[in-house]
Scaffold this active site. Structure first.
Site, PDB file in Angstrom:
ATOM      1  N   CYS A  53      15.673  55.715  41.236  1.00 23.03           N
ATOM      2  CA  CYS A  53      15.663  55.377  39.806  1.00 23.03           C
ATOM      3  C   CYS A  53      16.901  55.878  39.082  1.00 23.03           C
ATOM      4  CB  CYS A  53      14.398  55.919  39.140  1.00 23.03           C
ATOM      5  SG  CYS A  53      14.182  57.699  39.315  1.00 23.03           S
ATOM      6  N   GLU A  56       8.180  57.359  33.733  1.00 28.46           N
ATOM      7  CA  GLU A  56       9.461  57.605  34.395  1.00 28.46           C
ATOM      8  C   GLU A  56       9.962  56.263  34.904  1.00 28.46           C
ATOM      9  OE1 GLU A  56      10.887  60.276  34.026  1.00 28.46           O
ATOM     10  OE2 GLU A  56       9.287  61.670  33.521  1.00 28.46           O
TER      11      GLU A  56
END
Length: 481
Positions: A259, A225
């Site tokens: 993110c 991720e």
């Protein structure tokens, strides 16, 4: 055995114990999986305040810390609990064997086939500092739901949180089910190089490459991720005021240290000044001041702040226009206003790096095709956002771009869904967690075929010694139908 691992040898000891326990246990019942998940839920509920305080101290500055307690509870505690409870409440349905149709003629002769989703073993989970609990416990929910065991590696950038997670997990959970390893980059490298049955990493693309390389030495499957420069497209018919309101909410979240935080905003050329004005007003409405504002999240430490400021300094030196939502900080704290960087050149540092902080690139465009081409010129982002009511333009953006996920007419919302996968593509990662797709990610799909009692292959001339017409029989089946 009860202590958290702080050395490569300690990691190996924990991993050996978990894999041996996994092999002894055999099938992991739904009740066992639920009980293990519930223990993690109880840990987070019982120690919510202490964990929120630790995260606040890690973000630093003053009695209230550099991150509001309420935000840490919302983002990390409640976010983790949502993942854990969803897995707990749905895993029985996920575990059901997937019945498949055998190939003919065995489908007519009593053959049976199914796919079993079985646990892999021990999962290594490497968390990150910006969401130090969520990036550990959300994937843990899927790992435990799939019947696995796990070892957590909290980020060393948030040492108070890491130490408390290690203390709580080793005190309240069975280390043969969930354990913790703590330490610096050297320990992180040893962790990534261990022979887990699956490895999860959340963090930067650069480190993700190293994680994947280390895992490859043991052929360990990975879920990465990562991040990237997630774009926001303001369509020509978008409601500028409402779009900027939602953008300001997203860009202020965790001080931009997420993110899927937007990095680049594309706006029609004619709307540039309106967008600058609206965004500034909307952000100031949320955060009337910067220094001393308890709602504003600080840069996690001095080095991360310095990196963002260096990107901005590089843009200034190139003559790029910068607009700040507030008067520039004196530098007494690590809290900063959002700085809008208008049309920086492609070679500028801020266009080369993920920002991960209080800055936003604004690029003007005249045609949506130019926006799409610019997005396509970079690595696939973790998220993409589009504001507008033109469904044809929206579809053009969706069909000509690729990103981990998409939110339309808002920002970051898709990542909050438990019933949909979250993950990247290309430079923003691989694999998924969240919900059923997370369960599948940490399961081995094992095909099981049960043969019928009657085997007709000999009567059909399919077995040696083959008769003269065997090749003709095979050749006759080579058809386009």
């Amino acid at each position: 055995m009860a202590a958290a691992a702080t050395t490569p040898a300690g990691i190996q000891t924990l991993l050996d114990a978990q894999q041996q326990a996994f092999n002894r246990e055999g099938a992991v019942s739904a009740d066992t999986r639920k009980a293990r998940i519930q223990q993690v839920i109880d840990l987070l509920v019982d120690h919510c305040d202490a964990l929120a305080d630790a995260m606040g101290r890690d973000f630093g500055e003053g009695a209230d810390g550099g991150r509001p307690r309420a935000f840490s509870i919302m983002n990390d505690i409640l976010g983790s609990l949502g993942s854990l409870k969803h897995a707990r409440d749905h895993l029985e349905a996920w575990m059901a064997p997937d019945q498949r149709t055998p190939f003919p003629p065995y489908d007519q002769l009593g053959g049976e086939a199914q796919v079993l989703h079985q646990p892999k073993g021990s999962v290594g989970i490497i968390g990150t500092w910006n969401a130090p609990l969520f990036t550990l416990f959300s994937p843990l929910a899927c790992a435990l739901g799939a019947g696995n065991r796990a070892i957590l590696k909290p980020s060393e950038v948030v040492p108070e949180t890491a130490a408390l997670v290690a203390e709580l997990v080793t005190t309240h959970l069975d280390p043969e089910v969930v354990a913790v390893a703590t330490g610096d980059a050297e320990i992180g490298a040893a962790f990534a190089g261990s022979a887990f049955d699956h490895l999860v990493f959340t963090g930067s693309t650069a480190v993700g490459r190293k994680i994947m390389q280390a895992a490859a030495q043991n052929l360990v499957p990975v879920t990465l991720e990562l991040g990237g420069k997630s774009p926001v497209i303001l369509g020509k018919d978008a409601d500028v005021a409402e779009s900027c309101r939602r953008l300001a909410i997203a860009k202020g979240t965790n001080g931009g240290q997420i993110c899927i935080s937007p990095d680049i905003l594309y706006v029609p050329e004619a709307a540039l000044e309106q967008v600058i004005s609206e965004f500034t007003q909307q952000f100031r409405a949320l955060y009337p001041s910067v220094e001393g504002n308890p709602d504003l999240v600080a840069a996690v430490n001095a080095s991360h702040l310095a990196r963002v400021e260096a990107c901005l300094d590089d843009a200034r030196e190139r003559g790029v226009r910068l607009v700040s939502t507030h008067p520039e900080s004196t530098g007494a704290t690590r809290k900063r206003p959002v700085r809008l960087v208008i049309n920086p050149p492609a070679e500028s540092r801020i266009m080369q790096e993920e920002i991960f902080g209080s800055a936003l690139i604004v690029k003007t465009y005249s045609a949506i095709e130019d926006v799409i081409a610019d997005i396509q010129s970079r690595s696939r982002p973790l998220a993409l956002y589009y504001f507008g009511q033109d469904r044809a333009e929206e579809q053009k953006v969706l069909s000509h771009t690729l990103s981990g996920g998409v939110t339309l007419n808002d920002i970051m919302m898709h990542a909050a869904m438990h019933e949909a996968p979250f993950g990247g593509v290309g430079g923003s990662g691989m694999g998924h967690y969240h919900g059923y797709e997370g369960f599948l990610e940490f399961s081995h799909a094992r095909t099981v075929f049960r043969a019928p009692e009657y085997d007709p292959r000999g009567e059909w001339g399919m077995l040696p010694p083959h008769h003269d017409q065997f090749e003709a029989m095979m050749r006759a089946q080579v058809t386009r139908d």
